[in-house]
Motif scaffolding. Structure first.
Motif, PDB file in Angstrom:
ATOM      1  N   ILE A 153       6.543  11.403  -1.992  1.00 57.55           N
ATOM      2  CA  ILE A 153       5.254  11.352  -1.293  1.00 57.55           C
ATOM      3  C   ILE A 153       4.846  12.745  -0.810  1.00 57.55           C
ATOM      4  CG2 ILE A 153       4.128  10.538   0.811  1.00 57.55           C
ATOM      5  CD1 ILE A 153       5.697   7.899   0.419  1.00 57.55           C
ATOM      6  N   LEU A 154       5.790  13.468  -0.201  1.00 56.69           N
ATOM      7  CA  LEU A 154       5.492  14.811   0.297  1.00 56.69           C
ATOM      8  C   LEU A 154       5.136  15.761  -0.850  1.00 56.69           C
ATOM      9  CD1 LEU A 154       8.279  15.195   3.026  1.00 56.69           C
ATOM     10  CD2 LEU A 154       5.816  14.879   3.399  1.00 56.69           C
ATOM     11  N   LEU A 155       5.921  15.702  -1.930  1.00 62.85           N
ATOM     12  CA  LEU A 155       5.641  16.565  -3.080  1.00 62.85           C
ATOM     13  C   LEU A 155       4.274  16.261  -3.677  1.00 62.85           C
ATOM     14  CD1 LEU A 155       9.118  16.628  -4.879  1.00 62.85           C
ATOM     15  CD2 LEU A 155       7.889  18.621  -3.991  1.00 62.85           C
ATOM     16  N   MET A 156       3.944  14.972  -3.774  1.00 60.68           N
ATOM     17  CA  MET A 156       2.665  14.587  -4.354  1.00 60.68           C
ATOM     18  C   MET A 156       1.508  15.061  -3.475  1.00 60.68           C
ATOM     19  SD  MET A 156       1.588  13.044  -7.094  1.00 60.68           S
ATOM     20  CE  MET A 156       0.099  12.335  -7.772  1.00 60.68           C
ATOM     21  N   VAL A 195       4.353   3.935  -8.766  1.00 57.76           N
ATOM     22  CA  VAL A 195       3.533   3.099  -7.904  1.00 57.76           C
ATOM     23  C   VAL A 195       3.482   3.648  -6.482  1.00 57.76           C
ATOM     24  CG1 VAL A 195       5.378   1.533  -7.151  1.00 57.76           C
ATOM     25  CG2 VAL A 195       3.011   0.699  -7.324  1.00 57.76           C
ATOM     26  N   VAL A 196       4.483   4.442  -6.098  1.00 51.67           N
ATOM     27  CA  VAL A 196       4.513   5.042  -4.762  1.00 51.67           C
ATOM     28  C   VAL A 196       3.659   6.297  -4.701  1.00 51.67           C
ATOM     29  CG1 VAL A 196       5.995   6.145  -3.025  1.00 51.67           C
ATOM     30  CG2 VAL A 196       6.780   4.080  -4.224  1.00 51.67           C
ATOM     31  N   VAL A 197       3.777   7.152  -5.715  1.00 52.37           N
ATOM     32  CA  VAL A 197       3.134   8.467  -5.637  1.00 52.37           C
ATOM     33  C   VAL A 197       1.769   8.540  -6.327  1.00 52.37           C
ATOM     34  CG1 VAL A 197       5.323   9.664  -5.372  1.00 52.37           C
ATOM     35  CG2 VAL A 197       4.397   9.308  -7.674  1.00 52.37           C
ATOM     36  N   ALA A 198       1.540   7.736  -7.373  1.00 52.63           N
ATOM     37  CA  ALA A 198       0.292   7.852  -8.134  1.00 52.63           C
ATOM     38  C   ALA A 198      -0.959   7.644  -7.279  1.00 52.63           C
ATOM     39  CB  ALA A 198       0.300   6.886  -9.315  1.00 52.63           C
ATOM     40  N   PRO A 199      -0.998   6.638  -6.376  1.00 52.73           N
ATOM     41  CA  PRO A 199      -2.224   6.468  -5.573  1.00 52.73           C
ATOM     42  C   PRO A 199      -2.557   7.680  -4.709  1.00 52.73           C
ATOM     43  CG  PRO A 199      -0.872   4.486  -5.474  1.00 52.73           C
ATOM     44  CD  PRO A 199      -0.035   5.546  -6.134  1.00 52.73           C
ATOM     45  N   LEU A 200      -1.565   8.507  -4.391  1.00 54.40           N
ATOM     46  CA  LEU A 200      -1.811   9.669  -3.551  1.00 54.40           C
ATOM     47  C   LEU A 200      -2.632  10.734  -4.268  1.00 54.40           C
ATOM     48  CD1 LEU A 200       1.736   9.931  -1.951  1.00 54.40           C
ATOM     49  CD2 LEU A 200      -0.355   9.150  -0.830  1.00 54.40           C
ATOM     50  N   ILE A 256     -15.251   2.836  -4.719  1.00 58.80           N
ATOM     51  CA  ILE A 256     -15.075   1.829  -5.777  1.00 58.80           C
ATOM     52  C   ILE A 256     -14.101   2.341  -6.839  1.00 58.80           C
ATOM     53  CG2 ILE A 256     -16.250   0.560  -7.627  1.00 58.80           C
ATOM     54  CD1 ILE A 256     -18.791   0.638  -5.895  1.00 58.80           C
ATOM     55  N   ILE A 257     -14.251   3.613  -7.226  1.00 61.51           N
ATOM     56  CA  ILE A 257     -13.365   4.204  -8.230  1.00 61.51           C
ATOM     57  C   ILE A 257     -11.924   4.202  -7.739  1.00 61.51           C
ATOM     58  CG2 ILE A 257     -12.789   6.348  -9.444  1.00 61.51           C
ATOM     59  CD1 ILE A 257     -15.820   6.992  -9.407  1.00 61.51           C
ATOM     60  N   ILE A 258     -11.720   4.593  -6.488  1.00 66.13           N
ATOM     61  CA  ILE A 258     -10.365   4.636  -5.922  1.00 66.13           C
ATOM     62  C   ILE A 258      -9.758   3.240  -5.874  1.00 66.13           C
ATOM     63  CG2 ILE A 258      -9.045   5.069  -3.810  1.00 66.13           C
ATOM     64  CD1 ILE A 258     -10.930   7.414  -3.256  1.00 66.13           C
ATOM     65  N   ALA A 259     -10.533   2.267  -5.398  1.00 72.61           N
ATOM     66  CA  ALA A 259     -10.021   0.894  -5.269  1.00 72.61           C
ATOM     67  C   ALA A 259      -9.606   0.334  -6.620  1.00 72.61           C
ATOM     68  CB  ALA A 259     -11.076  -0.001  -4.618  1.00 72.61           C
ATOM     69  N   SER A 260     -10.440   0.533  -7.628  1.00 70.00           N
ATOM     70  CA  SER A 260     -10.101   0.001  -8.952  1.00 70.00           C
ATOM     71  C   SER A 260      -8.935   0.764  -9.565  1.00 70.00           C
ATOM     72  CB  SER A 260     -11.313   0.054  -9.871  1.00 70.00           C
ATOM     73  OG  SER A 260     -11.865   1.352  -9.903  1.00 70.00           O
ATOM     74  N   GLY A 261      -8.843   2.068  -9.293  1.00 67.69           N
ATOM     75  CA  GLY A 261      -7.715   2.845  -9.797  1.00 67.69           C
ATOM     76  C   GLY A 261      -6.401   2.427  -9.184  1.00 67.69           C
ATOM     77  N   VAL A 262      -6.388   2.243  -7.875  1.00 69.68           N
ATOM     78  CA  VAL A 262      -5.167   1.803  -7.198  1.00 69.68           C
ATOM     79  C   VAL A 262      -4.766   0.416  -7.673  1.00 69.68           C
ATOM     80  CG1 VAL A 262      -4.188   1.172  -4.949  1.00 69.68           C
ATOM     81  CG2 VAL A 262      -5.547   3.260  -5.174  1.00 69.68           C
ATOM     82  N   PHE A 263      -5.751  -0.472  -7.870  1.00 65.10           N
ATOM     83  CA  PHE A 263      -5.436  -1.807  -8.387  1.00 65.10           C
ATOM     84  C   PHE A 263      -4.774  -1.714  -9.756  1.00 65.10           C
ATOM     85  CE2 PHE A 263      -6.505  -5.373 -11.137  1.00 65.10           C
ATOM     86  CZ  PHE A 263      -6.063  -6.447 -10.389  1.00 65.10           C
ATOM     87  N   THR A 264      -5.298  -0.836 -10.618  1.00 70.91           N
ATOM     88  CA  THR A 264      -4.724  -0.672 -11.953  1.00 70.91           C
ATOM     89  C   THR A 264      -3.278  -0.201 -11.862  1.00 70.91           C
ATOM     90  OG1 THR A 264      -6.899  -0.155 -12.901  1.00 70.91           O
ATOM     91  CG2 THR A 264      -4.959   0.530 -14.166  1.00 70.91           C
ATOM     92  N   ILE A 265      -3.004   0.745 -10.984  1.00 72.69           N
ATOM     93  CA  ILE A 265      -1.638   1.263 -10.811  1.00 72.69           C
ATOM     94  C   ILE A 265      -0.696   0.153 -10.350  1.00 72.69           C
ATOM     95  CG2 ILE A 265      -0.195   2.826  -9.445  1.00 72.69           C
ATOM     96  CD1 ILE A 265      -2.671   4.702  -9.351  1.00 72.69           C
ATOM     97  N   LEU A 266      -1.146  -0.619  -9.346  1.00 68.57           N
ATOM     98  CA  LEU A 266      -0.302  -1.698  -8.823  1.00 68.57           C
ATOM     99  C   LEU A 266      -0.087  -2.784  -9.863  1.00 68.57           C
ATOM    100  CD1 LEU A 266      -1.823  -2.013  -5.223  1.00 68.57           C
ATOM    101  CD2 LEU A 266       0.351  -0.957  -5.872  1.00 68.57           C
TER     102      LEU A 266
END
Length: 294
Positions: free
Chosen positions: A16-19, A241-246, A276-286
Motif C-alpha cells: 500500500i505504501l509503495l503504491m 486487489v489490495v494495491v490496484a485501487p490505489l 463513475i470511472i473510479i467506481a466501475s474500475g474498482v468494481f472490475t478489480i474486485l
C-alpha cells in the motif's frame, strides 16, 4: 507478545505504501511533463525522459533481478511494446497542452474498460454480465467528463481516451513476452525501446534545451522511474486487489498539482464522471479478484 514482530510492517502495508508513493511520483512526472510542453515537443520530452532514465533503470534491474534480467528471449516483442508506449505517451503529453491535469488523468483511467472490451470481443476471454455493466458504467463516466456535443466539449479530450486504448493494448501485449522474463526485464526494455524509437524522429522536432530546464528533465526521469519501480514492487509483494485501487489516488494528486501550479480545478461534471470511472474500475478489480478465487 513479541514487540518486534508486532511492530513489523506486513507485505500488504508495504504494498500500500509503495503504491501510494509510486502513484504520487508518476503524478509529479505528469505535472512536470505538462510544464515542459510549454516549450518543447512531447516527443522531445519523452526522448529525454527515457534517455536520462535508462541508466537508472538498468541499475535498478541489475539490483532487483540480477544480470540475467537484462537478457530478453523475445526482443521484438519488447520493441513492439515500446512502440505502443511511445504512441500512448505522445498522445497523453500532447493532451496536457490543452487540458487540465485532472481532466486528462480522469480520462486515461478508461484503460481497464478497454482491456475488458478487447479481452471479451477479440481475445475470446469469458466476460460476465457484471463486468460488461462495469464497462458500460466506465464508458458513461468518460462521456460525462468529455461531454460530446455540449458547449464544453473539446475534440482534444479524445486524446486521453485514445491514450487509454493504446495503454490497454500495451498491458495486454505483456502476453507476447516470454514467461521466463521478469517484470524488471519488461521495465528496462520498455524504457530502452522508448528511447530508441523516439530517437529516430526527435531530430525533426528538436529545440535546444534551456539550462534552466535541465532540472525539470532530470525530475521527470527521476519521478517517472521511481514511480514505475515502486508500483511494480507493490504488485510483487501485495495482492493486486489490495494495491490496484490505489492507482486512482492519481486523481487527487492531479487535482492538487493542477491547482497549485496552474490554479486549475475540475468542474462538477468532471468530478462526477471521474467518480463513475473510479467506481466501475474498482468494481472490475474486485470482481476479477473473486473470480480468481484469491
Amino acid at each position: 507478545m513479541n514487540t518486534a514482530a508486532s511492530g513489523a510492517v506486513g507485505p500488504h502495508t508495504q504494498g500500500i505504501l509503495l503504491m501510494c508513493f509510486g502513484v504520487a511520483c508518476l503524478s509529479a512526472n505528469d505535472a512536470i511533463a505538462k510544464t515542459l510542453t510549454a516549450g518543447y515537443s512531447p516527443l522531445q520530452i519523452l526522448f529525454l525522459r527515457n534517455l536520462i532514465a535508462l541508466p537508472v533503470t538498468i541499475a535498478i534491474t541489475l539490483v532487483m533481478g540480477g544480470p540475467s534480467a537484462l537478457r530478453s528471449h523475445r526482443p521484438l516483442a519488447h520493441l513492439l511494446r515500446g512502440a505502443l508506449w511511445v504512441v500512448a505517451a505522445m498522445m497523453f503529453f500532447t493532451s496536457f497542452i490543452y487540458l487540465g491535469l485532472a481532466e486528462a488523468t480522469a480520462l486515461i483511467f478508461g484503460a481497464p474498460f478497454f482491456i475488458t472490451l478487447i479481452s471479451g470481443l477479440f481475445l475470446g476471454e469469458e466476460v460476465g454480465w457484471r463486468r460488461w455493466l462495469a464497462v458500460l458504467a466506465g464508458f458513461v463516466g468518460v462521456l460525462v467528463v468529455i461531454r460530446p456535443g455540449g458547449a464544453a466539449f473539446q475534440p482534444v479530450s479524445l486524446l486521453p481516451v485514445a491514450t487509454a486504448l493504446v495503454y490497454a493494448l500495451l498491458m495486454l501485449s505483456a502476453r507476447w513476452v516470454d514467461r521466463r522474463e521478469s517484470v524488471w526485464t519488461l521495465l528496462v526494455y520498455l524504457t530502452g525501446a522508448g528511447a530508441l524509437l523516439s530517437a529516430l524522429v526527435v531530430p525533426f522536432v528538436w529545440v535546444p534545451v534551456r539550462a534552466g530546464d535541465l532540472w525539470l528533465f532530470a525530475g521527470i526521469a527521476l519521478f517517472g522511474t521511481a514511480g514505475m519501480t515502486m508500483m511494480t514492487q507493490a504488485f510483487r509483494i501485495a495482492p493486486a486487489v489490495v494495491v490496484a485501487p490505489l492507482d486512482y489516488t492519481a486523481l487527487l494528486w492531479a487535482t492538487l498539482f493542477g491547482w497549485l501550479i496552474w490554479r486549475d480545478s475540475p468542474d462538477a461534471m468532471t468530478v462526477v464522471g471521474a467518480a463513475i470511472i473510479i467506481a466501475s474500475g474498482v468494481f472490475t478489480i474486485l470482481r476479477e479478484h473473486r473470480q480468481a478465487g484469491a
